[in-house]
Design an enzyme around this catalytic site. Structure first.
Site, mmCIF file in Angstrom:
data_model
loop_
_atom_site.group_PDB
_atom_site.id
_atom_site.type_symbol
_atom_site.label_atom_id
_atom_site.label_comp_id
_atom_site.label_asym_id
_atom_site.label_seq_id
_atom_site.Cartn_x
_atom_site.Cartn_y
_atom_site.Cartn_z
ATOM 1 N N ARG A 37 4.440 4.594 20.844
ATOM 2 C CA ARG A 37 4.536 3.125 21.214
ATOM 3 C C ARG A 37 3.165 2.412 21.601
ATOM 4 O O ARG A 37 3.086 1.351 22.005
ATOM 5 C CB ARG A 37 5.554 2.679 22.291
ATOM 6 C CG ARG A 37 6.927 3.241 22.150
ATOM 7 C CD ARG A 37 7.965 2.934 23.203
ATOM 8 N NE ARG A 37 9.261 3.603 22.762
ATOM 9 C CZ ARG A 37 9.423 4.858 23.152
ATOM 10 N NH1 ARG A 37 8.508 5.746 23.444
ATOM 11 N NH2 ARG A 37 10.736 5.068 22.635
ATOM 12 N N HIS A 122 11.650 17.354 26.838
ATOM 13 C CA HIS A 122 11.998 16.802 25.489
ATOM 14 C C HIS A 122 11.880 18.121 24.509
ATOM 15 O O HIS A 122 11.772 18.161 23.428
ATOM 16 C CB HIS A 122 11.048 15.666 24.940
ATOM 17 C CG HIS A 122 11.597 14.553 25.957
ATOM 18 N ND1 HIS A 122 10.966 13.139 25.646
ATOM 19 C CD2 HIS A 122 12.792 14.262 26.327
ATOM 20 C CE1 HIS A 122 11.740 12.316 26.472
ATOM 21 N NE2 HIS A 122 12.846 13.222 26.716
ATOM 22 N N CYS A 130 18.975 26.677 16.211
ATOM 23 C CA CYS A 130 20.093 26.101 15.089
ATOM 24 C C CYS A 130 21.048 25.201 15.687
ATOM 25 O O CYS A 130 21.082 25.344 17.008
ATOM 26 C CB CYS A 130 20.687 27.325 14.861
ATOM 27 S SG CYS A 130 22.384 27.152 13.941
ATOM 28 N N CYS A 158 23.825 32.192 10.962
ATOM 29 C CA CYS A 158 25.123 31.542 10.758
ATOM 30 C C CYS A 158 25.068 30.475 9.736
ATOM 31 O O CYS A 158 25.964 29.809 9.485
ATOM 32 C CB CYS A 158 25.392 30.935 12.158
ATOM 33 S SG CYS A 158 24.818 29.210 12.477
#
Ligand code: NAD
Length: 254
Positions: A37, A122, A130, A158
């Site tokens: 930003r 974050h 995954c 998976c």
């Protein structure tokens, strides 16, 4: 005026037993990683890019996932080096004044500089995860698959969708990591915010948590933030200069 604010900031840090630090993308712009930003931010230049960061779009748009993998492969973080702002925070930690460094950044530059007590609220670009089974692998391993011809590599365990282990909009924070960040905000008698627009919640609310626990608030950011009115001191100087000046001044008093 600026000198006065730097001096006031140094006095605040010097008077604090435990400083909790909260950093954002602004501390890494001088390392060549654009923020979102700021005046040269990714979203300031291209507001549509914000869409790419929502989990829902990532889940439903295969072309966007392929572009995300190409962007990850070329991310500035792979060649960026810590700058004097990151290094000043290492000095602060070594002075035993710093409790923890909470960062919104995903670039790993605090750790590369030598910071030890980093809480990545974050997540990190340095791992892939995954979205189905949660398995994690080093990002470079997955990027090697992209380079070898898998434009949207699935989880090898998976078959689920892989994404960088970062928190997108619409994606929950890791509750354990968030609890650690809240504890750190409560534990400090000063919260030093460096390089964040403080527009992303719930991270920005750490300012309220800290002040509500009796801490002072020091904000170092080039532009105004919604929390400036709550701050005891606001410093507008560039982050490659302000943290080194303040930490240097504090260490000189010891
Ligand atoms: P933001 O882009 O919203 O705000 C950055 C702020 O830093 C701006 O207000 C800007 O004016 C200021 N700034 C930029 N360079 C500066 C400098 N050299 N000196 C002083 N101020 C400067 O960033 P944010 O608040 O961290 O936003 C949150 C999201 O951005 C986070 O989720 C984070 O993961 C993500 N992000 C991270 C990186 C990274 O890891 N380096 C890069 C881009 C975005």
């Amino acid at each position: 005026m600026a000198l006065d604010q730097l001096e006031r900031a140094a006095r605040q840090v010097a008077a604090s037993g435990t400083v909790t630090v909260l950093t954002g993308a602004g501390i890494s712009t001088d390392s060549g990683i654009p923020d979102f930003r700021g005046p040269n931010g990714v979203w300031t230049k291209n507001p549509a890019a914000e869409r790419m960061f929502t989990l829902q779009t990532y889940l439903t748009d295969p072309e966007l996932r392929r572009r995300s993998w190409r962007d990850r492969a070329e991310h500035a973080a792979w060649t960026a080096q810590p700058n004097s702002g990151h290094r000043a925070l290492v000095e602060l930690e070594r002075s035993a004044r710093m409790g923890a460094l909470v960062t919104q950044n995903i670039d790993g530059l605090h750790q590369a500089a030598g910071s030890g007590r980093v809480i990545e609220v974050h997540g990190t670009l340095h791992a892939a995860q995954c979205l189905s089974c949660g398995a994690r692998s080093p990002m470079q391993v997955v990027l090697a698959r992209v380079t070898a011809g898998e434009p949207d590599p699935p989880c090898e365990l998976c078959g689920g969708l892989l994404k960088s282990a970062t928190v997108s909009f619409g994606q929950a924070l890791d509750p354990q990591v968030w609890r650690a960040a809240v504890s750190a905000a409560r534990a400090g008698d000063l919260l030093l915010v460096a390089g964040s627009s403080l527009q992303v919640q719930p991270v920005a609310s750490l300012c309220d948590v800290a002040v509500g626990s009796g801490a002072r608030l020091l904000i170092m950011n080039a532009e105004a933030t919604p929390y400036d009115a709550l701050a005891d001191v606001v410093v507008r100087e560039p982050l490659a200069e302000a943290p080194p000046a303040v930490v240097g001044s504090v260490l000189a008093r010891d």
